[in-house]
Design an enzyme around this catalytic site. Structure first.
Site, PDB file in Angstrom:
ATOM      1  N   THR A 201      49.401  28.879  -1.898  1.00  0.00           N
ATOM      2  CA  THR A 201      48.062  29.329  -1.553  1.00  0.00           C
ATOM      3  C   THR A 201      46.935  28.747  -2.583  1.00  0.00           C
ATOM      4  O   THR A 201      47.298  28.755  -3.955  1.00  0.00           O
ATOM      5  CB  THR A 201      48.162  30.864  -1.293  1.00  0.00           C
ATOM      6  OG1 THR A 201      48.810  31.217  -0.442  1.00  0.00           O
ATOM      7  CG2 THR A 201      46.525  31.473  -1.342  1.00  0.00           C
ATOM      8  N   ARG A 229      50.612  37.075  12.364  1.00  0.00           N
ATOM      9  CA  ARG A 229      50.556  37.634  11.118  1.00  0.00           C
ATOM     10  C   ARG A 229      49.609  37.281  10.250  1.00  0.00           C
ATOM     11  O   ARG A 229      49.230  36.082  10.265  1.00  0.00           O
ATOM     12  CB  ARG A 229      51.882  37.747  10.361  1.00  0.00           C
ATOM     13  CG  ARG A 229      51.843  38.339   8.974  1.00  0.00           C
ATOM     14  CD  ARG A 229      51.624  37.405   7.900  1.00  0.00           C
ATOM     15  NE  ARG A 229      51.750  37.781   6.735  1.00  0.00           N
ATOM     16  CZ  ARG A 229      51.416  37.493   5.602  1.00  0.00           C
ATOM     17  NH1 ARG A 229      50.760  36.046   5.465  1.00  0.00           N
ATOM     18  NH2 ARG A 229      51.624  37.953   4.439  1.00  0.00           N
ATOM     19  N   GLY A 231      47.629  37.752   6.389  1.00  0.00           N
ATOM     20  CA  GLY A 231      48.042  38.348   4.877  1.00  0.00           C
ATOM     21  C   GLY A 231      46.762  38.750   4.122  1.00  0.00           C
ATOM     22  O   GLY A 231      45.636  39.170   4.854  1.00  0.00           O
ATOM     23  N   ASP A 232      46.802  38.622   2.984  1.00  0.00           N
ATOM     24  CA  ASP A 232      45.703  39.442   2.377  1.00  0.00           C
ATOM     25  C   ASP A 232      44.611  38.470   1.898  1.00  0.00           C
ATOM     26  O   ASP A 232      43.417  38.712   1.873  1.00  0.00           O
ATOM     27  CB  ASP A 232      46.156  39.728   0.802  1.00  0.00           C
ATOM     28  CG  ASP A 232      46.819  38.393   0.083  1.00  0.00           C
ATOM     29  OD1 ASP A 232      47.860  37.873   0.621  1.00  0.00           O
ATOM     30  OD2 ASP A 232      46.521  38.366  -1.272  1.00  0.00           O
ATOM     31  N   GLY A 253      50.422  35.627  -3.530  1.00  0.00           N
ATOM     32  CA  GLY A 253      51.679  36.432  -3.530  1.00  0.00           C
ATOM     33  C   GLY A 253      51.996  36.956  -2.237  1.00  0.00           C
ATOM     34  O   GLY A 253      51.546  36.681  -1.140  1.00  0.00           O
TER      35      GLY A 253
HETATM   36  N1  ASP Z   1      49.232  35.887  -0.287  1.00  0.00           N
HETATM   37  C1  ASP Z   1      49.385  34.975   0.892  1.00  0.00           C
HETATM   38  C2  ASP Z   1      49.775  35.550   2.189  1.00  0.00           C
HETATM   39  O1  ASP Z   1      50.517  36.694   1.952  1.00  0.00           O
HETATM   40  C3  ASP Z   1      50.491  34.042   0.607  1.00  0.00           C
HETATM   41  C4  ASP Z   1      50.584  33.240  -0.804  1.00  0.00           C
HETATM   42  O2  ASP Z   1      49.642  33.801  -1.540  1.00  0.00           O
HETATM   43  O3  ASP Z   1      51.338  32.600  -1.384  1.00  0.00           O
HETATM   44  O4  ASP Z   1      49.447  35.308   3.227  1.00  0.00           O
END
Ligand code: ASP
Length: 347
Positions: A201, A229, A231-232, A253
């Site tokens: 990311t 889905r 994510g954050d 993460g």
């Molecule tokens: N945080 C990102 C997610 O969960 C993935 C990542 O940062 O690698 O979508």
């Protein structure tokens, strides 16, 4: 074994040294906030994960370093020329989205159905305005669309088909979903490899010459994620947050944990309500809160005085930094010297 010095690029950021000391200024409450405010500053990450010398063989580490170096130089040049933190963040992330090495834009990981779904968000620390998109599949630069959501709608987050039709209306560059694949992700799809463990990311935080903070994050999410889905990264307060009186934050993460712990906002809250310094807040979240839940990841953060934090509880994290004193640094391995230490030693 490479020496410590060789692992860190420590060079000038721009055409001239941008060291700038600004006299104390006031925040909204008319309290003096800094005696020596340093700006501009820019910091980026390219994801946290199993980044070790074993995983970075055959010159892969050099390819990453070059990409990180180019991205941070581009962002710093914008700030040095008087551009806003918001534009520096957007343009730096666009560069990384276009680069196939990172899990954002071209090169993003695949979901369980073998397709790419992209998320991004951006936030302006001067007014708390934010924009985000989730689950887009044809937008070349999701961070650009996130900024347009902020600037040109009454909303914060657009998802899926609604986000795509907004993109078409705003005439942002669109691409066929095949564009986002690389030889590596195409092979993964063809051979139906189900475990990739790829993190990458991208995110950026910046402080401009007007002392405004901004933060942004862009991602393909987690590999093999369920269709739909989110994510954050596009969730303001989870993966991205910026507030001039505290800090700008971008996380990477295991997104579910970053959402549950509202990590990016918690950084700001620890500083605002408990008086934590930016590094103290970052360590509290990454090592105490997240690690106690066995949650892996990292973050970058920058406060209104130009102090920075780069923290991760994974073996490595890609990052790059350019400071007001004109220093540029790039790192990825655990032993890479971080700017906090290098700058203290050299200034
Ligand atoms: N945080 C990102 C997610 O969960 C993935 C990542 O940062 O690698 O979508």
């Amino acid at each position: 074994m490479l020496s410590l010095v060789a692992l860190v690029v420590l060079a000038g950021c721009g055409s001239r040294s941008a060291h700038q000391e600004v006299p104390a200024h006031t925040n909204d409450d008319s309290e003096p906030v800094a005696e020596k405010l340093q700006a501009p500053v820019i910091l980026l990450h390219g994801g946290a994960g199993t980044i070790t010398h074993e995983s970075m063989q055959n010159g892969l580490d050099v390819q990453y370093r070059n990409a990180l170096d180019s991205a941070i130089s581009l962002g710093y040049a914008i700030l040095e020329n008087g551009g806003t933190a918001l534009t520096a963040v957007e343009q730096t992330i666009m560069f990384l989205e276009d680069h196939p090495l990172f899990n954002a834009g071209k090169g993003a990981v695949l979901n369980a159905e073998g397709s790419v779904e992209l998320d991004a968000s951006i936030m302006d620390g001067s007014n708390l305005k934010a924009g985000a998109v989730a689950g887009v599949t044809t937008v070349k630069n999701p961070i650009m669309l996130a900024r347009l959501v902020k600037d040109s709608t009454r909303h914060v987050l657009l998802k899926g088909r609604g986000a795509e039709s907004f993109a078409a209306a705003m005439h942002v560059p669109l691409r066929n979903p095949e564009y986002f694949l690389t030889p590596k992700t195409r092979k993964i799809r063809e051979e139906r490899i189900t475990k990739l463990h790829k993190l990458g990311t991208v995110g950026c935080v910046a402080l401009d010459k007007n002392h405004n903070l901004a933060a942004g994050t862009s991602t393909g999410g987690m590999d093999m994620k369920k269709y739909g889905r989110v994510g954050d990264s596009p969730i303001i307060g989870a993966g991205t947050y910026a507030k001039n009186s505290t800090c700008a934050v971008s996380c990477t993460g295991h997104g579910e944990y970053f959402i549950r712990n509202v990590v990016a906002y918690d950084m700001s809250a620890l500083m605002e309500y408990k008086g934590y310094k930016v590094q103290q807040a970052a360590r509290e979240l990454i090592f105490n809160k997240l690690l106690s839940q066995k949650a892996l990841g990292g973050l970058i953060a920058l406060d209104y005085q130009g102090n920075i934090a780069i923290e991760y509880n994974t073996p490595g994290m890609f990052w790059a930094f350019c400071s007001a004193s004109g220093k540029k640094m790039v790192g990825m391995f655990a032993e890479d010297q971080k700017p906090e230490n290098a700058l203290m030693a050299s200034e």
